[in-house]
Design a protein around this motif. Sequence first.
Motif, PDB file in Angstrom:
ATOM      1  N   PHE A  68       0.817  -1.215   0.000  1.00  0.00           N
ATOM      2  CA  PHE A  68       0.000   0.000   0.000  1.00  0.00           C
ATOM      3  C   PHE A  68       0.850   1.264   0.000  1.00  0.00           C
ATOM      4  O   PHE A  68       0.519   2.237  -0.695  1.00  0.00           O
ATOM      5  CB  PHE A  68      -0.953   0.003   1.194  1.00  0.00           C
ATOM      6  CG  PHE A  68      -2.160  -0.867   0.999  1.00  0.00           C
ATOM      7  CD1 PHE A  68      -2.896  -0.800  -0.164  1.00  0.00           C
ATOM      8  CD2 PHE A  68      -2.546  -1.764   1.972  1.00  0.00           C
ATOM      9  CE1 PHE A  68      -4.003  -1.615  -0.358  1.00  0.00           C
ATOM     10  CE2 PHE A  68      -3.651  -2.581   1.792  1.00  0.00           C
ATOM     11  CZ  PHE A  68      -4.381  -2.501   0.627  1.00  0.00           C
ATOM     12  N   ILE A  69       1.942   1.267   0.761  1.00  0.00           N
ATOM     13  CA  ILE A  69       2.807   2.445   0.770  1.00  0.00           C
ATOM     14  C   ILE A  69       3.424   2.641  -0.613  1.00  0.00           C
ATOM     15  O   ILE A  69       3.434   3.749  -1.168  1.00  0.00           O
ATOM     16  CB  ILE A  69       3.912   2.305   1.837  1.00  0.00           C
ATOM     17  CG1 ILE A  69       3.307   2.339   3.239  1.00  0.00           C
ATOM     18  CG2 ILE A  69       4.944   3.434   1.690  1.00  0.00           C
ATOM     19  CD1 ILE A  69       4.307   2.074   4.355  1.00  0.00           C
ATOM     20  N   GLY A  70       3.939   1.550  -1.193  1.00  0.00           N
ATOM     21  CA  GLY A  70       4.530   1.639  -2.528  1.00  0.00           C
ATOM     22  C   GLY A  70       3.521   2.040  -3.578  1.00  0.00           C
ATOM     23  O   GLY A  70       3.822   2.861  -4.465  1.00  0.00           O
ATOM     24  N   LEU A  71       2.302   1.500  -3.484  1.00  0.00           N
ATOM     25  CA  LEU A  71       1.257   1.838  -4.454  1.00  0.00           C
ATOM     26  C   LEU A  71       0.838   3.294  -4.333  1.00  0.00           C
ATOM     27  O   LEU A  71       0.636   3.984  -5.343  1.00  0.00           O
ATOM     28  CB  LEU A  71       0.051   0.916  -4.244  1.00  0.00           C
ATOM     29  CG  LEU A  71      -1.092   1.023  -5.250  1.00  0.00           C
ATOM     30  CD1 LEU A  71      -0.616   0.655  -6.651  1.00  0.00           C
ATOM     31  CD2 LEU A  71      -2.251   0.108  -4.842  1.00  0.00           C
ATOM     32  N   ALA A  72       0.713   3.777  -3.099  1.00  0.00           N
ATOM     33  CA  ALA A  72       0.323   5.185  -2.889  1.00  0.00           C
ATOM     34  C   ALA A  72       1.374   6.137  -3.463  1.00  0.00           C
ATOM     35  O   ALA A  72       1.037   7.111  -4.151  1.00  0.00           O
ATOM     36  CB  ALA A  72       0.134   5.451  -1.398  1.00  0.00           C
ATOM     37  N   ILE A  73       2.641   5.846  -3.201  1.00  0.00           N
ATOM     38  CA  ILE A  73       3.718   6.685  -3.747  1.00  0.00           C
ATOM     39  C   ILE A  73       3.750   6.572  -5.265  1.00  0.00           C
ATOM     40  O   ILE A  73       3.955   7.565  -5.978  1.00  0.00           O
ATOM     41  CB  ILE A  73       5.079   6.285  -3.139  1.00  0.00           C
ATOM     42  CG1 ILE A  73       5.084   6.532  -1.632  1.00  0.00           C
ATOM     43  CG2 ILE A  73       6.217   7.064  -3.804  1.00  0.00           C
ATOM     44  CD1 ILE A  73       6.308   6.004  -0.910  1.00  0.00           C
ATOM     45  N   GLY A  74       3.526   5.344  -5.785  1.00  0.00           N
ATOM     46  CA  GLY A  74       3.506   5.137  -7.233  1.00  0.00           C
ATOM     47  C   GLY A  74       2.392   5.924  -7.910  1.00  0.00           C
ATOM     48  O   GLY A  74       2.601   6.503  -8.987  1.00  0.00           O
ATOM     49  N   ILE A  75       1.217   5.987  -7.290  1.00  0.00           N
ATOM     50  CA  ILE A  75       0.096   6.761  -7.844  1.00  0.00           C
ATOM     51  C   ILE A  75       0.443   8.249  -7.877  1.00  0.00           C
ATOM     52  O   ILE A  75       0.209   8.941  -8.878  1.00  0.00           O
ATOM     53  CB  ILE A  75      -1.190   6.513  -7.025  1.00  0.00           C
ATOM     54  CG1 ILE A  75      -1.683   5.076  -7.221  1.00  0.00           C
ATOM     55  CG2 ILE A  75      -2.284   7.498  -7.416  1.00  0.00           C
ATOM     56  CD1 ILE A  75      -2.794   4.679  -6.271  1.00  0.00           C
ATOM     57  N   PHE A  76       1.001   8.751  -6.775  1.00  0.00           N
ATOM     58  CA  PHE A  76       1.380  10.167  -6.710  1.00  0.00           C
ATOM     59  C   PHE A  76       2.413  10.503  -7.788  1.00  0.00           C
ATOM     60  O   PHE A  76       2.274  11.490  -8.516  1.00  0.00           O
ATOM     61  CB  PHE A  76       1.936  10.492  -5.321  1.00  0.00           C
ATOM     62  CG  PHE A  76       2.496  11.877  -5.205  1.00  0.00           C
ATOM     63  CD1 PHE A  76       1.658  12.976  -5.046  1.00  0.00           C
ATOM     64  CD2 PHE A  76       3.865  12.098  -5.267  1.00  0.00           C
ATOM     65  CE1 PHE A  76       2.164  14.257  -4.952  1.00  0.00           C
ATOM     66  CE2 PHE A  76       4.392  13.375  -5.173  1.00  0.00           C
ATOM     67  CZ  PHE A  76       3.540  14.464  -5.009  1.00  0.00           C
TER      68      PHE A  76
END
Length: 262
Positions: A68-76
């Motif tokens: 989730f942390i990686g996905l959130a940063i990836g989306i941003f």
Amino acid sequence: MKIKLQNIATKYASWILGLGLLLLWEVAARVGWLPEFIIPAPSDVLIALWQDRVNLWMNSRVTLIQAFIGLAIGIFLAFFLAIIMDVIPWLNRALYPMLVVTQTIPTVAIAPILVLWLGYDMTPKIVLVILTTLFPIIISILNGFANADKDAIQLLQLMGANRWQILRHVKLPSSMSFFLSGLKVSVSYAFVSSVVAEWLGGFEGLGVYMIQTKRAFSYDKMFAVIVLISLLSLFFMGVVSYIEKYLTPWRFNQKKKIRGEE
């Protein structure tokens, strides 16, 4: 009656095929066609999934946090880069090939390098998730920008709107459905890449636990980990589908009309 059965078979074809394969697997394991110590029966995997639920939950929390942390940063980062690439055409031409190249490098080749550079904590796992989830999202957003309503853009240009106003009022709203389609792919990538990174270096997580069960020859527990990873990916892909239906209801209404006409 025949037409009704055909409709049911068409609607639930994937479920019927999946259950049929599981049944065949169960029978093959029970009659001895498959070596039980290597390929356990589906019923044994379900039993292991329940009996080992405490260990699975403890390790899945680590994998979920990383994903989730990686996905959130990836989306941003995907939105930031997509917007910059759309506003500055030469930057698009410069960055696009580099993004493509990042997808040609196997995940198992990147993970040990990241572990060597960044250590054995969550950091290399999160970075790997970012690298694997960034490409599908950014490409989807750029496709959404390219498919924006040209008439609306021309109208705003005639009214004196600048690039940022066109982006805000036309391109970003039109890219939502494309973004969510890319997000479905990235959600599954996030869990897989997090597990792969744990295989190659880590102290806890589903990937680490899978290696431990393999070394202990507990193949029923190892398959239980695989089933759990698949279920988590499917669940969160379903969540994205629900969000997509909520945010872009016109697409689903249009599909219903088409089906009704057919």
